[in-house]
Design a protein around this motif. Structure first.
Motif, short mmCIF file in Angstrom:
data_model
loop_
_atom_site.label_atom_id
_atom_site.label_comp_id
_atom_site.label_asym_id
_atom_site.label_seq_id
_atom_site.Cartn_x
_atom_site.Cartn_y
_atom_site.Cartn_z
N VAL A 81 0.85 -1.18 0.00
CA VAL A 81 0.00 0.00 0.00
C VAL A 81 0.90 1.24 0.00
N THR A 82 0.63 2.13 -0.93
CA THR A 82 1.44 3.33 -1.11
C THR A 82 0.55 4.57 -1.00
N HIS A 83 1.05 5.59 -0.32
CA HIS A 83 0.36 6.88 -0.24
C HIS A 83 1.16 7.90 -1.02
N LEU A 84 0.47 8.54 -1.98
CA LEU A 84 1.12 9.51 -2.85
C LEU A 84 0.53 10.90 -2.63
N LEU A 85 1.38 11.91 -2.88
CA LEU A 85 0.95 13.30 -2.72
C LEU A 85 1.37 14.10 -3.95
N SER A 86 0.43 14.88 -4.47
CA SER A 86 0.73 15.85 -5.51
C SER A 86 0.71 17.22 -4.86
N VAL A 87 1.90 17.80 -4.68
CA VAL A 87 2.00 19.12 -4.07
C VAL A 87 1.46 20.18 -5.03
N SER A 88 1.78 20.02 -6.30
CA SER A 88 1.37 21.03 -7.28
C SER A 88 -0.13 21.06 -7.50
N LEU A 89 -0.81 19.92 -7.40
CA LEU A 89 -2.27 19.88 -7.61
C LEU A 89 -3.05 19.71 -6.30
N ASN A 90 -2.34 19.62 -5.17
CA ASN A 90 -2.96 19.49 -3.86
C ASN A 90 -3.94 18.31 -3.80
N GLN A 91 -3.44 17.13 -4.10
CA GLN A 91 -4.28 15.93 -4.04
C GLN A 91 -3.48 14.74 -3.52
N ARG A 92 -4.19 13.81 -2.92
CA ARG A 92 -3.58 12.61 -2.33
C ARG A 92 -4.26 11.37 -2.91
N LEU A 93 -3.50 10.27 -2.86
CA LEU A 93 -4.03 9.01 -3.39
C LEU A 93 -3.38 7.85 -2.66
N ARG A 94 -4.20 6.85 -2.37
CA ARG A 94 -3.71 5.59 -1.82
C ARG A 94 -3.75 4.56 -2.95
N VAL A 95 -2.64 3.83 -3.13
CA VAL A 95 -2.57 2.81 -4.18
C VAL A 95 -2.27 1.47 -3.52
N ARG A 96 -3.06 0.45 -3.88
CA ARG A 96 -2.84 -0.89 -3.34
C ARG A 96 -2.53 -1.85 -4.47
N VAL A 97 -1.47 -2.63 -4.27
CA VAL A 97 -1.03 -3.62 -5.25
C VAL A 97 -0.89 -4.96 -4.54
N PHE A 98 -1.63 -5.97 -4.99
CA PHE A 98 -1.52 -7.30 -4.41
C PHE A 98 -0.43 -8.08 -5.14
N ALA A 99 0.38 -8.81 -4.38
CA ALA A 99 1.38 -9.69 -4.97
C ALA A 99 0.64 -10.90 -5.54
N ALA A 100 1.03 -11.32 -6.73
CA ALA A 100 0.32 -12.40 -7.42
C ALA A 100 0.53 -13.77 -6.77
N ASP A 101 1.67 -13.98 -6.13
CA ASP A 101 2.02 -15.29 -5.57
C ASP A 101 2.16 -15.18 -4.06
N ASP A 102 1.33 -15.90 -3.30
CA ASP A 102 1.40 -15.85 -1.84
C ASP A 102 2.67 -16.50 -1.29
N ASP A 103 3.18 -17.52 -1.97
CA ASP A 103 4.37 -18.22 -1.49
C ASP A 103 5.66 -17.44 -1.77
N PHE A 104 5.65 -16.64 -2.80
CA PHE A 104 6.82 -15.84 -3.18
C PHE A 104 6.34 -14.45 -3.58
N PRO A 105 5.91 -13.64 -2.59
CA PRO A 105 5.31 -12.34 -2.92
C PRO A 105 6.35 -11.37 -3.47
N ARG A 106 6.02 -10.78 -4.62
CA ARG A 106 6.93 -9.80 -5.21
C ARG A 106 6.16 -8.80 -6.05
N VAL A 107 6.65 -7.58 -6.02
CA VAL A 107 6.14 -6.50 -6.86
C VAL A 107 7.33 -5.69 -7.34
N ALA A 108 7.12 -4.85 -8.31
CA ALA A 108 8.20 -4.03 -8.85
C ALA A 108 8.57 -2.94 -7.85
N SER A 109 9.85 -2.62 -7.79
CA SER A 109 10.33 -1.53 -6.96
C SER A 109 10.05 -0.20 -7.65
N VAL A 110 9.72 0.82 -6.85
CA VAL A 110 9.49 2.16 -7.41
C VAL A 110 10.56 3.14 -6.95
#
Length: 199
Positions: A81-110
Motif C-alpha cells: 500500500v502506497t500513499h502519494l501526494l501531488s504538491v502542485s495539484l494538492n491531491q492525495r491518493l492511496r494505491v494498493r497492489v496485491f502480490a500475485a504469488d502468496d508463497d513468493f510475494p513480489r512487486v516491482a520496486s518504485v
C-alpha cells in the motif's frame, strides 16, 4: 464527494483506463487498486501525467491479509500500500497492489521513480518478506542480520524462533532457541458497585 475528489477520480479513470482494477472512495479518500504486472507503469503515469502529478511518495507499507475479516477473506495474501501526494495539484491518493504469488510475494520496486521508497521497501521486505524487483539494495533494515523469518506475517510466532544474548565466557553474541514459555495473560477487571459515585 468534493469537487477535487471528483476531478481526481475522473482523471484516474480517463488516464489509466483498463489498468485500473478498482477505485474506491471511502471516508473522503480515494484508493486505487492495480495489478502487480501493471504497477511500475501505473506508478510512472501517476508521477508524470499532467492531470495527476504525484511528485511525492509519502508512505509505503506491506500488509498481510491472511486473517482479514476473522479468517473469512479469500484473495491474495500480501499487498503493498502506497500513499502519494501531488504538491502542485494538492491531491492525495492511496494505491494498493496485491502480490500475485502468496508463497513468493513480489512487486516491482518504485525507487527509480521516488527515492523515498528505498527504506520503505526494505522495511516491507524485512517485516513481510515481500520482494521488490529492481531494488538495488534490498536487505533487512529493522531486524538483525541473522534473523530468520518475517515478524509481521500473521503466522509468525509471537515469541519468535531464536533469541540473542551476549555470552561473557565466549565474549560474543550467541543465538539460541527461544526460552520464553508462551502464556496467555487475561487482565482482571474489578467493578465496584458504586464505581465513580454512580448508584
Amino acid at each position: 464527494m468534493t469537487p477535487s475528489l471528483d476531478r481526481l477520480q475522473a482523471s484516474l479513470q480517463h488516464v489509466l483506463g483498463d489498468r485500473l482494477k478498482k477505485l474506491t472512495n471511502r471516508l473522503g479518500e480515494l484508493t486505487l487498486e492495480v495489478s502487480s504486472a501493471d504497477w511500475l507503469a501505473v506508478a510512472k503515469t501517476l508521477r508524470d501525467h499532467s492531470e495527476l502529478r504525484f511528485e511525492q511518495l509519502i508512505d509505503l507499507c506491506g500488509v498481510d491479509y491472511s486473517q482479514h475479516g476473522n479468517g473469512g477473506y479469500e484473495g491474495p495474501r500480501f499487498a503493498v500500500v502506497t500513499h502519494l501526494l501531488s504538491v502542485s495539484l494538492n491531491q492525495r491518493l492511496r494505491v494498493r497492489v496485491f502480490a500475485a504469488d502468496d508463497d513468493f510475494p513480489r512487486v516491482a520496486s518504485v525507487t527509480a521513480l521516488w527515492t523515498s521508497a528505498n527504506w520503505f521497501e526494505r522495511e516491507a521486505f524485512d517485516l513481510y518478506g515481500i520482494l521488490f524487483e529492481g531494488h538495488e539494495d534490498l536487505r533487512r533494515i529493522l531486524t538483525d542480520y541473522g534473523f530468520i523469518g518475517h515478524p509481521m506475517r500473521k503466522d509468525f510466532p509471537v515469541s519468535g524462533h531464536v533469541e540473542m544474548r551476549y555470552d561473557a565466557e565466549q565474549k560474543r553474541v550467541v543465538y539460541q532457541p527461544v526460552s520464553i514459555e508462551p502464556r496467555e495473560i487475561t487482565p482482571r477487571v474489578i467493578r465496584e458497585d458504586r464505581y465513580g459515585g454512580l448508584n
